[in-house]
Enzyme design. Sequence first.
Site, mmCIF file in Angstrom:
data_model
loop_
_atom_site.group_PDB
_atom_site.id
_atom_site.type_symbol
_atom_site.label_atom_id
_atom_site.label_comp_id
_atom_site.label_asym_id
_atom_site.label_seq_id
_atom_site.Cartn_x
_atom_site.Cartn_y
_atom_site.Cartn_z
ATOM 1 N N GLU A 61 -2.030 -5.397 -3.793
ATOM 2 C CA GLU A 61 -1.077 -4.584 -3.028
ATOM 3 C C GLU A 61 -0.006 -5.469 -2.393
ATOM 4 O O GLU A 61 1.165 -5.071 -2.314
ATOM 5 C CB GLU A 61 -1.811 -3.782 -1.956
ATOM 6 C CG GLU A 61 -2.631 -2.637 -2.515
ATOM 7 C CD GLU A 61 -3.244 -1.772 -1.440
ATOM 8 O OE1 GLU A 61 -3.227 -0.532 -1.584
ATOM 9 O OE2 GLU A 61 -3.746 -2.326 -0.441
ATOM 10 N N ASP B 142 0.833 -1.195 0.000
ATOM 11 C CA ASP B 142 0.000 0.000 0.000
ATOM 12 C C ASP B 142 0.873 1.253 0.000
ATOM 13 O O ASP B 142 0.609 2.213 -0.735
ATOM 14 C CB ASP B 142 -0.916 -0.020 1.232
ATOM 15 C CG ASP B 142 -1.743 1.234 1.362
ATOM 16 O OD1 ASP B 142 -2.665 1.443 0.559
ATOM 17 O OD2 ASP B 142 -1.468 2.032 2.289
#
Length: 227
Positions: free
Chosen positions: A116, A44
């Site tokens: 992610e 992320d």
Amino acid sequence: MEKAERWLDNTLHYKFNDVGLFHQALTHRSATGANNERLEFLGDAVLDLVISEVVFDARPAAPEGDLSKLRSSLVKDSTLAELASDLGIGAYLVLGSGEQKSGGHRRESILADALEAIFGAVYLDSGIETARQMIRNVFETRLEELPDAKDLRDPKTRLQEWLQSRGMPLPDYQLANVTGKAHKQRFEVSCSIIGVSEPTRGEATTRRKAEQQAAARMLEALADEPK
């Protein structure tokens, strides 16, 4: 796992030095063993950095607020889930039996987290430059079609501004129906405007999303009206 590695090579053109990282990136917390939560956390951050660089370079005159909107539109769960689905990640996820039975391989949050996590795993395996190139490749089409920041405002806000600019009353949103069990409810909402004969409707998993959908359809209806 060999099928997953072939998929990775064919779609993202990457081979892990540490295959264990790849396996972990695909493993949801519902399954036994090391899961992808920590890799998702790292991915992320890497994704935010790379996309921030892209929008910063692409919009040299844009203020911070517009850059934030552009970045948010690219890294939000729905966008990541669409990209993950297009890539076919769902077929290679490692899920617990409960998630398998409930269709976890199609769940938006699980797909987004897995993508992610892969970015985070690639960062650990080969460094920021390789991760940056992979992210740019995955987002290539979206980056080529970056919208104007003003077009990223949510439909309810745009509809309200459209009406206010013309001195018209605000729209009326009404909850028309709720179906499904408590954890899988669907909301149907209507949007009515004085002067427009037919209300528009939206249906989604939350009332807010249903209202946004109804507002978007009302904007489309207003755009189609004869001038």
